[in-house]
Design an enzyme around this catalytic site. Structure first.
Site, PDB file in Angstrom:
ATOM      1  N   MET A  89      29.271  33.498  40.551  1.00  0.00           N
ATOM      2  CA  MET A  89      29.939  34.143  39.421  1.00  0.00           C
ATOM      3  C   MET A  89      29.961  35.653  39.648  1.00  0.00           C
ATOM      4  O   MET A  89      28.933  36.275  39.897  1.00  0.00           O
ATOM      5  CB  MET A  89      29.205  33.837  38.112  1.00  0.00           C
ATOM      6  N   GLY A 113      42.163  33.876  37.097  1.00  0.00           N
ATOM      7  CA  GLY A 113      42.719  33.477  35.805  1.00  0.00           C
ATOM      8  C   GLY A 113      43.782  34.448  35.357  1.00  0.00           C
ATOM      9  O   GLY A 113      44.982  34.190  35.475  1.00  0.00           O
ATOM     10  N   MET A 171      33.423  25.386  28.334  1.00  0.00           N
ATOM     11  CA  MET A 171      32.380  26.219  27.697  1.00  0.00           C
ATOM     12  C   MET A 171      31.958  25.584  26.379  1.00  0.00           C
ATOM     13  O   MET A 171      32.805  25.090  25.624  1.00  0.00           O
ATOM     14  CB  MET A 171      32.939  27.616  27.430  1.00  0.00           C
ATOM     15  N   GLY A 174      31.932  33.209  30.465  1.00  0.00           N
ATOM     16  CA  GLY A 174      32.241  33.158  29.041  1.00  0.00           C
ATOM     17  C   GLY A 174      33.668  33.561  28.701  1.00  0.00           C
ATOM     18  O   GLY A 174      34.258  33.004  27.784  1.00  0.00           O
ATOM     19  N   PHE A 175      34.200  34.495  29.460  1.00  0.00           N
ATOM     20  CA  PHE A 175      35.527  35.000  29.103  1.00  0.00           C
ATOM     21  C   PHE A 175      36.339  35.351  30.340  1.00  0.00           C
ATOM     22  O   PHE A 175      35.762  35.794  31.350  1.00  0.00           O
ATOM     23  CB  PHE A 175      35.401  36.257  28.223  1.00  0.00           C
ATOM     24  N   GLY A 176      37.639  35.186  30.240  1.00  0.00           N
ATOM     25  CA  GLY A 176      38.529  35.639  31.299  1.00  0.00           C
ATOM     26  C   GLY A 176      38.787  37.136  31.138  1.00  0.00           C
ATOM     27  O   GLY A 176      38.425  37.748  30.128  1.00  0.00           O
ATOM     28  N   GLY A 177      39.390  37.711  32.155  1.00  0.00           N
ATOM     29  CA  GLY A 177      39.856  39.086  32.046  1.00  0.00           C
ATOM     30  C   GLY A 177      38.791  40.163  32.154  1.00  0.00           C
ATOM     31  O   GLY A 177      39.030  41.319  31.797  1.00  0.00           O
ATOM     32  N   HIS A 204      41.458  25.219  38.332  1.00  0.00           N
ATOM     33  CA  HIS A 204      40.102  25.546  37.876  1.00  0.00           C
ATOM     34  C   HIS A 204      40.051  25.390  36.354  1.00  0.00           C
ATOM     35  O   HIS A 204      40.806  26.028  35.622  1.00  0.00           O
ATOM     36  CB  HIS A 204      39.762  26.968  38.300  1.00  0.00           C
ATOM     37  N   ASP A 232      37.804  25.648  33.042  1.00  0.00           N
ATOM     38  CA  ASP A 232      36.600  26.287  32.504  1.00  0.00           C
ATOM     39  C   ASP A 232      36.159  25.607  31.215  1.00  0.00           C
ATOM     40  O   ASP A 232      36.811  25.734  30.176  1.00  0.00           O
ATOM     41  CB  ASP A 232      36.870  27.775  32.263  1.00  0.00           C
ATOM     42  N   ASP A 271      34.244  33.516  41.339  1.00  0.00           N
ATOM     43  CA  ASP A 271      34.916  33.334  40.048  1.00  0.00           C
ATOM     44  C   ASP A 271      34.677  34.532  39.146  1.00  0.00           C
ATOM     45  O   ASP A 271      33.540  34.788  38.743  1.00  0.00           O
ATOM     46  CB  ASP A 271      34.359  32.053  39.394  1.00  0.00           C
ATOM     47  N   GLY A 272      35.764  35.242  38.842  1.00  0.00           N
ATOM     48  CA  GLY A 272      35.702  36.293  37.854  1.00  0.00           C
ATOM     49  C   GLY A 272      36.156  37.647  38.358  1.00  0.00           C
ATOM     50  O   GLY A 272      35.598  38.184  39.318  1.00  0.00           O
ATOM     51  N   GLY A 273      37.194  38.180  37.744  1.00  0.00           N
ATOM     52  CA  GLY A 273      37.615  39.543  38.037  1.00  0.00           C
ATOM     53  C   GLY A 273      38.287  39.738  39.377  1.00  0.00           C
ATOM     54  O   GLY A 273      38.327  40.860  39.892  1.00  0.00           O
TER      55      GLY A 273
END
Ligand code: DX5
Ligand code: ZN
Length: 218
Positions: A136, A196, A36, A141-144, A32, A34, A174-176
Site C-alpha cells: 500500500m 483508480g 472496505m 480507505g480512500f481513492g485520490g 481491482h 476495493d 496500490d495508491g497514488g
C-alpha cells in the site's frame, strides 16, 4: 510487460459494467475491486454480492482487495462470488496463513497486503505460497490520495527476495499512482500497478490508460 489494475473505486457505481468494458477495451489487465468494511478502514464500499454481479458482467481477472476485519468470516463469500485473486491485509484481525491455503484449495490466487506503517519483512515468510504481495502506497480507505514514498523500498525489497528465491509472486502497488510516477514505481519493481483516479478520474478512460502505458513502456 507490467499489468494495469484499474480500481473501480473511482468508477461510476451506477454503471460498473460499462466502466469495466472501457478498461477491457483499453487493454487493462485486472479489475481491482476495493472492499472496505468501515472497521479496518474508515470507509464502506461494496461486498460479495457486487463481486458476484461483476463476475456475470466480465471475464476479466477480478483482483479483490479486502480491506476488512475478520477475512476468515467472509472469505468463502468472496470465493463463491467469483473472485480470481483475493488479497487480505496482514494487519487484519482474523488473518492467518491458513486462509491462503483456503483460497488455493478453491483454485484461486492469494495475496497479502501491508499498510504503509507495516514492515515489508512481515510478508517474507508467506512469499513462497503467495501469488501476489500488495504494497500500500497510501493509507487504505480512500481513492485520490498522494503516493507515499515509504512504498519504494518495500517494492525493491520484495522484488529482490522474490527474484533471489525464484518465486512467482507478483508485486502489486496500490495508491497514488498516475502518469507522473508510474515509471518510477515500475522501476522499484512493481509488476501490477493499481490506478483508480488516474484511470477513472480523467473523463476519457481509454486516453488515461494509453497515457499510463506510454509513461511506463517497459
Ligand atoms: C485505497 C484503495 C486503492 C485506491 C486507489 O484504499 O485500496 O485501490 O482506490 O486509488 P488511487 O489510484 O486514486 O490512489
Ligand atoms: Zn486497493
Amino acid at each position: 510487460m507490467w499489468k494495469l489494475a484499474p480500481s473501480i473505486l473511482s468508477a461510476d457505481f451506477a454503471n460498473l459494467e460499462r466502466d469495466i468494458a472501457k478498461i477491457r477495451d483499453a487493454g487493462a489487465d485486472y479489475v481491482h475491486v476495493d472492499v472496505m468494511d468501515g472497521h479496518f478502514v474508515p470507509n464502506l464500499t461494496i461486498g460479495a454480492p457486487v463481486v458476484k454481479a461483476l463476475r456475470r458482467a466480465t471475464d476479466m481477472t477480478l483482483d479483490v482487495h479486502l480491506m476488512i476485519e475478520r477475512p476468515d468470516r467472509y472469505l468463502d463469500d468472496f470465493l463463491k462470488a467469483g473472485s480470481d485473486i483475493i488479497t487480505m491485509h496482514i494487519e487484519a484481525p482474523g488473518f492467518s496463513e491458513e486462509l491462503i491455503d483456503r483460497i488455493h484449495a478453491a483454485g484461486k490466487r492469494a495475496g497479502v497486503s501491508v499498510k504503509p506503517g507495516t514492515p515489508v519483512e512481515a510478508l517474507y515468510p508467506l512469499l513462497d505460497k503467495l501469488d501476489l504481495a500488495l504494497v500500500m502506497s497510501v493509507e487504505p480507505g480512500f481513492g485520490g490520495q498522494s503516493y507515499m514514498p515509504v512504498a519504494d523500498d518495500k517494492m525493491r525489497a520484495l522484488r529482490r527476495v522474490i527474484d533471489e528465491q525464484g518465486l512467482s509472486c507478483e508485486v502489486e502497488v496500490d495508491g497514488g499512482v498516475g502518469q507522473a510516477n508510474i515509471a518510477y514505481v515500475r522501476s522499484c519493481g512493481a509488476d501490477v500497478i493499481v490506478a483508480g483516479s488516474a484511470v477513472y478520474g480523467k473523463g476519457d478512460v481509454a486516453a488515461a490508460v494509453a497515457g499510463l502505458r506510454a509513461a511506463a513502456p517497459v
